[in-house]
Design a protein around this motif. Structure first.
Motif, PDB file in Angstrom:
ATOM      1  N   GLY B  86       0.952  -1.412   0.100  1.00 48.10           N
ATOM      2  CA  GLY B  86      -0.119   0.031   0.032  1.00 48.10           C
ATOM      3  C   GLY B  86       0.930   1.269   0.044  1.00 48.10           C
ATOM      4  O   GLY B  86       0.661   2.122  -0.609  1.00 48.10           O
ATOM      5  N   LYS B  87       2.054   1.137   0.725  1.00 42.43           N
ATOM      6  CA  LYS B  87       2.990   2.254   0.693  1.00 42.43           C
ATOM      7  C   LYS B  87       3.522   2.459  -0.796  1.00 42.43           C
ATOM      8  O   LYS B  87       3.643   3.690  -1.086  1.00 42.43           O
ATOM      9  CB  LYS B  87       3.916   2.147   1.927  1.00 42.43           C
ATOM     10  CG  LYS B  87       4.877   3.249   2.070  1.00 42.43           C
ATOM     11  CD  LYS B  87       5.631   3.459   3.449  1.00 42.43           C
ATOM     12  CE  LYS B  87       6.192   4.517   3.641  1.00 42.43           C
ATOM     13  NZ  LYS B  87       7.044   5.109   2.387  1.00 42.43           N
ATOM     14  N   LEU B  88       3.859   1.243  -1.167  1.00 40.43           N
ATOM     15  CA  LEU B  88       4.532   1.397  -2.604  1.00 40.43           C
ATOM     16  C   LEU B  88       3.643   2.115  -3.719  1.00 40.43           C
ATOM     17  O   LEU B  88       3.828   2.849  -4.460  1.00 40.43           O
ATOM     18  CB  LEU B  88       4.586   0.244  -3.004  1.00 40.43           C
ATOM     19  CG  LEU B  88       6.264  -0.561  -2.396  1.00 40.43           C
ATOM     20  CD1 LEU B  88       6.399  -1.965  -2.981  1.00 40.43           C
ATOM     21  CD2 LEU B  88       7.273   0.369  -3.034  1.00 40.43           C
ATOM     22  N   ILE B  89       2.080   1.655  -3.534  1.00 40.44           N
ATOM     23  CA  ILE B  89       1.253   2.103  -4.248  1.00 40.44           C
ATOM     24  C   ILE B  89       1.204   3.849  -4.238  1.00 40.44           C
ATOM     25  O   ILE B  89       1.222   4.550  -5.175  1.00 40.44           O
ATOM     26  CB  ILE B  89      -0.202   1.900  -4.152  1.00 40.44           C
ATOM     27  CG1 ILE B  89      -0.051   0.165  -4.487  1.00 40.44           C
ATOM     28  CG2 ILE B  89      -1.198   2.374  -4.919  1.00 40.44           C
ATOM     29  CD1 ILE B  89      -1.281  -0.585  -4.160  1.00 40.44           C
ATOM     30  N   ALA B  90       1.022   4.274  -2.732  1.00 44.88           N
ATOM     31  CA  ALA B  90       1.182   5.675  -2.752  1.00 44.88           C
ATOM     32  C   ALA B  90       2.376   6.313  -3.027  1.00 44.88           C
ATOM     33  O   ALA B  90       2.396   7.472  -3.576  1.00 44.88           O
ATOM     34  CB  ALA B  90       1.019   6.049  -1.008  1.00 44.88           C
ATOM     35  N   ASP B  91       3.344   5.685  -2.912  1.00 44.09           N
ATOM     36  CA  ASP B  91       4.526   6.373  -3.254  1.00 44.09           C
ATOM     37  C   ASP B  91       4.968   6.521  -5.007  1.00 44.09           C
ATOM     38  O   ASP B  91       5.420   7.365  -5.137  1.00 44.09           O
ATOM     39  CB  ASP B  91       5.939   5.413  -2.787  1.00 44.09           C
ATOM     40  CG  ASP B  91       6.490   6.112  -1.233  1.00 44.09           C
ATOM     41  OD1 ASP B  91       6.048   7.182  -0.925  1.00 44.09           O
ATOM     42  OD2 ASP B  91       6.920   5.189  -0.558  1.00 44.09           O
ATOM     43  N   MET B  92       4.311   5.329  -5.435  1.00 46.05           N
ATOM     44  CA  MET B  92       4.518   5.528  -6.842  1.00 46.05           C
ATOM     45  C   MET B  92       3.602   6.526  -7.353  1.00 46.05           C
ATOM     46  O   MET B  92       4.015   7.530  -8.223  1.00 46.05           O
ATOM     47  CB  MET B  92       3.892   4.189  -7.422  1.00 46.05           C
ATOM     48  CG  MET B  92       4.985   2.999  -7.310  1.00 46.05           C
ATOM     49  SD  MET B  92       6.299   3.617  -8.700  1.00 46.05           S
ATOM     50  CE  MET B  92       7.499   2.394  -7.880  1.00 46.05           C
ATOM     51  N   ARG B  93       2.360   6.951  -6.745  1.00 49.54           N
ATOM     52  CA  ARG B  93       1.548   7.989  -7.207  1.00 49.54           C
ATOM     53  C   ARG B  93       2.187   9.217  -7.011  1.00 49.54           C
ATOM     54  O   ARG B  93       2.379  10.215  -7.754  1.00 49.54           O
ATOM     55  CB  ARG B  93       0.105   7.916  -6.575  1.00 49.54           C
ATOM     56  CG  ARG B  93      -0.536   6.783  -7.055  1.00 49.54           C
ATOM     57  CD  ARG B  93      -2.091   6.629  -6.112  1.00 49.54           C
ATOM     58  NE  ARG B  93      -2.811   5.763  -6.318  1.00 49.54           N
ATOM     59  CZ  ARG B  93      -3.926   5.117  -5.661  1.00 49.54           C
ATOM     60  NH1 ARG B  93      -3.866   5.672  -4.397  1.00 49.54           N
ATOM     61  NH2 ARG B  93      -4.543   4.083  -6.205  1.00 49.54           N
ATOM     62  N   SER B  94       2.789   9.280  -5.708  1.00 43.78           N
ATOM     63  CA  SER B  94       3.456  10.479  -5.191  1.00 43.78           C
ATOM     64  C   SER B  94       4.633  10.820  -6.167  1.00 43.78           C
ATOM     65  O   SER B  94       5.136  12.033  -6.408  1.00 43.78           O
ATOM     66  CB  SER B  94       3.691  10.541  -3.985  1.00 43.78           C
ATOM     67  OG  SER B  94       2.680  10.476  -3.034  1.00 43.78           O
ATOM     68  N   LEU B  95       5.285   9.848  -6.484  1.00 43.30           N
ATOM     69  CA  LEU B  95       6.593   9.982  -7.523  1.00 43.30           C
ATOM     70  C   LEU B  95       5.993  10.709  -8.784  1.00 43.30           C
ATOM     71  O   LEU B  95       6.676  11.749  -9.143  1.00 43.30           O
ATOM     72  CB  LEU B  95       7.199   8.762  -7.616  1.00 43.30           C
ATOM     73  CG  LEU B  95       8.404   8.736  -8.563  1.00 43.30           C
ATOM     74  CD1 LEU B  95       9.694   9.385  -8.114  1.00 43.30           C
ATOM     75  CD2 LEU B  95       8.819   7.597  -9.143  1.00 43.30           C
ATOM     76  N   ALA B  96       4.893  10.340  -9.160  1.00 39.67           N
ATOM     77  CA  ALA B  96       4.556  10.877 -10.494  1.00 39.67           C
ATOM     78  C   ALA B  96       4.020  12.326 -10.326  1.00 39.67           C
ATOM     79  O   ALA B  96       4.436  13.168 -10.888  1.00 39.67           O
ATOM     80  CB  ALA B  96       3.408   9.891 -11.052  1.00 39.67           C
ATOM     81  N   ARG B  97       3.473  12.666  -9.009  1.00 42.09           N
ATOM     82  CA  ARG B  97       2.973  14.023  -8.859  1.00 42.09           C
ATOM     83  C   ARG B  97       4.118  14.670  -8.483  1.00 42.09           C
ATOM     84  O   ARG B  97       4.318  15.855  -8.925  1.00 42.09           O
ATOM     85  CB  ARG B  97       2.158  14.010  -7.620  1.00 42.09           C
ATOM     86  CG  ARG B  97       0.845  13.535  -8.023  1.00 42.09           C
ATOM     87  CD  ARG B  97      -0.219  13.642  -6.944  1.00 42.09           C
ATOM     88  NE  ARG B  97      -1.408  12.669  -7.477  1.00 42.09           N
ATOM     89  CZ  ARG B  97      -1.932  11.608  -6.782  1.00 42.09           C
ATOM     90  NH1 ARG B  97      -1.122  11.389  -5.485  1.00 42.09           N
ATOM     91  NH2 ARG B  97      -2.624  10.878  -6.916  1.00 42.09           N
TER      92      ARG B  97
END
Lengths: 293, 293, 293, 293, 293
Positions: B86-97
């Protein structure tokens, strides 16, 4: 969520609202009737094999272990869901304050916070799997709701505002971190919503519960006689009741009586953001017959 | 992972899909047959030593303690694995942003996110110890998969993009922190995958379970008679079943019915990153006969 | 650490490698012989006072409570030790990536990472209280090992490199935070290594275990007869075995069969840092007869 | 804190140092004598009401629940205290390293670290409520100790040094965050020191323990006869002993045998900071008759 | 909160202050009288159905499971409340120190800290739902208290001071992060205050407790005779007492004897901030008859 003062003795014994009793009554009645039937057969028709209560001791310990585990796991999910929403409330307030400090232009700030309110409602709709028509039109447009993942869409739009409106690296860092923190809480909520407790536990627990309630009359009949169905009823109430409660708590974003009050928390965020948007403060949601949605 | 609504009564009792019953049936049958044999010998051949159920009480408490511990530890591993993803999902989205905010050049952003998708698939392959041919060719090249540690290789490549494309110190800090956060979640997953529960517990628990199931007939025969094998069967089902369930949950990245749906989560990340890569959004994975891979 | 697939039935029952049985056999045999002696005396010499099993129920609950607590505490220490090393692995990889981003000079980067590898080996030696001759000469010099606290010495040397090589405040902040994060994980490991579980628990648990095993024959003899020593042997196996296992897990950095594989984790770090140091990648450590050091 | 190798069998049974036995002996003796008196009266004077052991089963479960809770809560306080001091050790080392990186002037650095050592000793004195004369004169002045809150005074002085000596915003941020992190650990320790476990638990637990030990002879006399006082003595030893142990662990900063070794940890910090202060390294504290203060 | 040394034997047995006994006495007396009535009827009027104690074993396990869960959950809420306030104390002190470092103007600093003290009192009033007249006039104005959410109002005012007084991006970042950290602790407290434990547990626990106490005489009468009401009284004391204690602890911000001492903690913050505001240091609050408000 049920909001109610500490119940008095009468309420405790006869309260129905918020109780699981109505939901599990048929199953408790079925199990009790089965036990009563066994006692009747044993006394009037044919002597059934009896056993003492000893083998049920370990059985009961195992059942307690299962239910204790499941209860803790379910409550942890419920409480973690609440913690994540508490974090979202704090992050939303802090986003508004960060905007005051780091975004010089008032219109940019208003745009950012309007999108943030859209995000929180899209997040609520997504967790509860509500249809688009449940969306508040002032915060969410038709177009937003047609994207593959509306909450992410709103966060992406907020990102665009930040990229355009932040005057320097400090502002970019502060606001990007805040959006990242919101995204982390969002992903946490989605984790709870999409990952149920392992299905195999449901099978193990329900099967064990029914086996236990079906077999225990053989251990009680000898000493308890016609009190047997009473004991079976109470145990069925306790065990099936707890299984049912944990089922509700394990899905904290549902609209059940024990679900979290997402509507009320979205309203709390609207109240907190109103002064920053120069809007009138809406009234907090009130519990309706002890139930806060 | 099994995705299924709350089961009805019939499903509960007869469901096979997602149940551990088929897997443990031979062992349960063996233990039950042993108990039935003892009862038969006792009644027809030679009176065996009997004992009451008291010594089994403490035995049972110890067994519950072991199984309770192991169950909690296994479920914690499973749930921590899910939290890290779940943290990886959030981090991936935040990386894109973060890339939208801090990386001015569109091509650099696309390069960074393409590498990130390569990382997440390499990470999945690594956790599940899948062969290279299972790798999605659009995100991972032959060369990547031949390096000693493909996920780290992809993160190193992302680092090179950041070092080259970040326009200032703020951007370098933001993106380096994000990659560090991803690396922390990655190392957490690898910790769970490479460090099983201490082996000594498996020995203690399985030995205790079999000793218990083998000895308890001596304590039950007196009062339960031919019900003895029934009780033994139930206890074997509960204890061996729980031991088996915990075995699966303790390896959350396996491809078992109770493993985490890594494929579906990788797809979720692809869906989240698609708009940032100007790509069409792929469809989410669906459960196949209640099973989500 | 023992690395082994899920054991089959035969392995489970007769496996010695990784089992605590050899270690506790003398004590289990002693307790069993004592119980057999009591039964013999009771049957042939002099009738001893008998009691039923009831008083042992609460006794057993208390014992379970102690052992359950100690087991959880010991496993938590073991798992926290592993978590801290997982964090060190992630921090080491991120240090290498941060250096790529923030330190422009290749020689400075190599110096920093060489010191970091020296740190991790000094940390391992320190936790395991190994003599200097166990130190890998390519990473740690004689002089390093003579300082009062070698791991801190290496971190101080890294700090000097950062102070000299960081080109701006962003780089100084990023690298100082990374070193601080490493120091936090280091202090966590030292906490576990230097602060054992309170000694008083060892006394309480071992005294209670021996009292229990010594007294329980008086409660079992009546019903179990010559099965009494069998039950005592099993309970001694369970309780003394668990006490022994927790003793090993509570010291996770020891070189016991259940200790953490620090050597293998140091090698993992060397593998991860090799490409950043332009060195050939060493091979991962393999388990030797199921044991990974 | 008691530092001792795993005890041998003899030590286990007869060790007094570190055991709670001397402290609770009078109470155990009193309860045992009471039980012996009851048995004597029952056999020689007047037959007392007897009951079987069944009602004590639930009683015992409740007692275990209380003691288990209290034991966990007390150990958590003790271990959290140790974690916070571990964090302080790491923060102190990192403060010294941050100073090397961010504070260009050697004299400023020395001033900062001297104040930091003053802080840690003032913090220790404060937690242990020691009089001023216990303060080490080289780190703490008379004036410091007369302020309303000496540890805060030292942190305020450190803040002044930072405000004056930091050359740029990066340094100010780094050092302010480090001091904030130290202040957080300090407040955590003060929380544990000033907030005992709720008093009501002490009442519930002690009352239940004495009631249990006073009533259980009525349940044992029938079957255990003159073994009754032996069982009562053992249960009193277990339950009162555990209550006493938890009392000590719940106050982790006290100078009891199970308290944390604050003196030794302050010395560890002095050793770590010595090279940064260009001072000779002091020797680590050694345990005195297994006791580390 | 009750602040009291470890109680002596007499205090333990007869202490009323801080005990739940007065509160639950009527209910315990009622249950006891009911049990005594049953025994009287059984002996003198009509032989009631008897059962042995076995069915109550599992019943008791279930009850322990419920009470154990509730006790842990309630204590966790209480302790988390205390942790959040401990964090607020640390954050307030750090805010004052950050202001010294980052805000050059003394008047601005004083304004900021004065608002911070207003916040903490508004937060206390909000958590305890106290009327405006309980507000300290020197920190909170009439106008503040009329806003929809006074604590947020004060934090917003602090934000305005920061936006105006911070000289550069470093200061803005440092102070915005500090205010965000305070807001997070504030939202955590509000979470605990507004989200009670799920109501359904209260129903399950109280119903089970009364059923248990009402039925257990049937299981005890046979062996315990006139000791039955004594046992029932003790069990009612334990179970109802624990239910009552958890009720208080689950609302940690109430003004009950087991509530957290918010007044004293606000005073601690005033003491810590006094030197930064150049104000005389107020005296710490003292416990009044062992009670600290």
């Amino acid at each position: 969520m049920i909001i109610r003062d500490k119940p008095g003795l009468l309420q405790l014994l006869f309260s129905v609202r918020g109780s699981v009793l109505p939901k599990i009554l048929p199953r408790v009645a079925f199990v009790t009737a089965f036990a009563a039937g066994l006692v009747w057969v044993d006394l009037n028709v044919l002597r059934l094999p009896h056993t003492n209560a000893a083998p049920f001791a370990v059985f009961g310990i195992a059942l307690s272990l299962f239910l204790g585990f499941r209860n803790n796991a379910a409550h942890d999910r419920w409480w973690e869901g609440r913690k994540l929403w508490g974090k979202l409330i704090a992050d939303m307030r802090s986003l508004a304050r960060d905007a005051e400090i780091f975004v010089p232009d008032r219109a940019d700030r208003h745009r950012l916070l309007t999108l943030a309110l859209g995000f929180i409602h899209a997040h609520r709709l997504n967790l509860r799997q509500l249809p688009s028509r449940a969306a508040p039109a002032n915060w969410l447009s038709e177009g937003d709701l047609k994207t593959p993942h509306p909450p992410c869409t709103k966060l992406n739009q907020m990102t665009e505002v930040v990229a355009a409106a932040a005057p320097d690296g400090f502002a970019r860092r502060a606001l990007a971190e805040r959006i990242g923190s919101i995204a982390l809480a969002q992903a946490g909520c989605e984790r709870i919503a999409t990952t149920p407790l392992p299905y195999v536990y449901s099978l193990l627990i329900f099967r064990t519960t029914y086996l236990y309630c079906g077999l225990i009359p053989f251990g009680l009949m000898d000493t308890a006689g016609w009190l047997t169905p009473v004991f079976v009823a109470i145990m069925a109430y306790i065990f099936i009741g707890l299984a049912e409660v944990t089922e509700e708590l394990a899905h904290p974003f549902g609209e059940t009586v024990n679900g979290l009050p997402l509507d009320a928390m979205c309203r709390t965020i609207e109240i907190s953001l109103a002064p920053h948007l120069d809007m009138p403060t809406p009234a907090p949601l009130k519990a309706d017959r002890f139930y806060l949605s």
